[in-house]
Design an enzyme around this catalytic site. Structure first.
Site, PDB file in Angstrom:
ATOM      1  N   GLY A 119       0.823  -1.207   0.000  1.00 38.43           N
ATOM      2  CA  GLY A 119       0.000   0.000   0.000  1.00 38.43           C
ATOM      3  C   GLY A 119       0.855   1.254   0.000  1.00 38.43           C
ATOM      4  N   LYS A 120       1.910   1.245   0.794  1.00 38.30           N
ATOM      5  CA  LYS A 120       2.824   2.389   0.857  1.00 38.30           C
ATOM      6  C   LYS A 120       3.452   2.654  -0.508  1.00 38.30           C
ATOM      7  CE  LYS A 120       7.236   3.743   2.892  1.00 38.30           C
ATOM      8  NZ  LYS A 120       8.329   3.332   3.793  1.00 38.30           N
ATOM      9  N   ASN A 148     -13.527   2.292   8.037  1.00 37.37           N
ATOM     10  CA  ASN A 148     -12.255   1.658   7.703  1.00 37.37           C
ATOM     11  C   ASN A 148     -11.121   2.395   8.424  1.00 37.37           C
ATOM     12  OD1 ASN A 148     -10.050   0.374   6.567  1.00 37.37           O
ATOM     13  ND2 ASN A 148     -10.845   0.430   4.479  1.00 37.37           N
ATOM     14  N   TYR A 194      -3.588   6.622   5.735  1.00 39.13           N
ATOM     15  CA  TYR A 194      -3.538   7.885   5.001  1.00 39.13           C
ATOM     16  C   TYR A 194      -3.067   9.030   5.897  1.00 39.13           C
ATOM     17  CZ  TYR A 194      -5.926   5.328   1.328  1.00 39.13           C
ATOM     18  OH  TYR A 194      -6.242   4.406   0.360  1.00 39.13           O
ATOM     19  N   LYS A 203      -0.969   8.832   8.268  1.00 40.78           N
ATOM     20  CA  LYS A 203       0.484   8.666   8.405  1.00 40.78           C
ATOM     21  C   LYS A 203       1.233   9.335   7.253  1.00 40.78           C
ATOM     22  CE  LYS A 203       2.475   4.548   7.930  1.00 40.78           C
ATOM     23  NZ  LYS A 203       2.777   3.130   8.210  1.00 40.78           N
TER      24      LYS A 203
END
Length: 173
Positions: A110-111, A137, A144, A146
């Protein structure tokens, strides 16, 4: 040895790979929170090959696939879209989807996908990126945040026949 992930832009011949991964990741993410009927309706309306091809051809839209070896394990979609009144900027890039295969959650996919989206946005001259994330969620919301996204509004997201609420989050680039 650290696992290596490669991001590639979706080409016409990889649309079937995208479709398969989109269905799997969406169902894994939302199946337990929605009725089978709503999930089937959403899948039918949004993940047909012709629908994905139409989105892929849309000006200002790009899909990315994350691979490890020959396996596609995550994907993202960005699009120019229409200006949002709540955003208070003329042109912003929407990160419409980021999904990761459940076997790869927590492994930086994801990152890497988000970084690819933000890199694309900066390179294309966008000053703001925004996205919608389901209000329940919390894992995605924390992810997000972060990366510097902040909530600025909300809107309805219809899954099948069920109107749900998405938080809208933005990041200045």
């Amino acid at each position: 040895m650290e696992e290596e992930f490669v991001i590639r832009t979706v080409e016409h011949d990889t649309l079937p790979v995208l479709r398969e991964l989109a269905i799997k990741t969406f169902e894994d993410t939302f199946r337990e929170h929605n009725t089978a009927e709503d999930m089937a309706l959403y899948r039918e309306q949004n993940f047909g090959l012709s629908k994905l091809e139409m989105e892929w051809q849309e000006e200002g839209t790009v899909f990315f696939l994350a691979y490890t070896g020959t396996d596609a394990v995550g994907y993202a979609k960005v699009r120019k879209g229409e200006p949002l009144e709540a955003l208070k900027v003329e042109v912003a890039l929407e990160i419409e989807r980021i999904y990761v295969h459940q076997d790869y959650l927590g492994r930086q996919v994801g990152k890497i996908l988000l970084q690819a989206c933000l890199h694309y946005a900066r390179k294309a001259g966008y000053k703001t990126a925004w996205l919608g994330v389901w209000e329940h969620n919390t894992r995605a919301q924390a992810f997000y945040k972060k990366f510097g996204f902040e909530r600025f509004s909300e809107h309805a997201f219809v899954l099948g026949g069920d109107a749900q609420t998405d938080w809208l989050m933005k990041k200045t680039l």
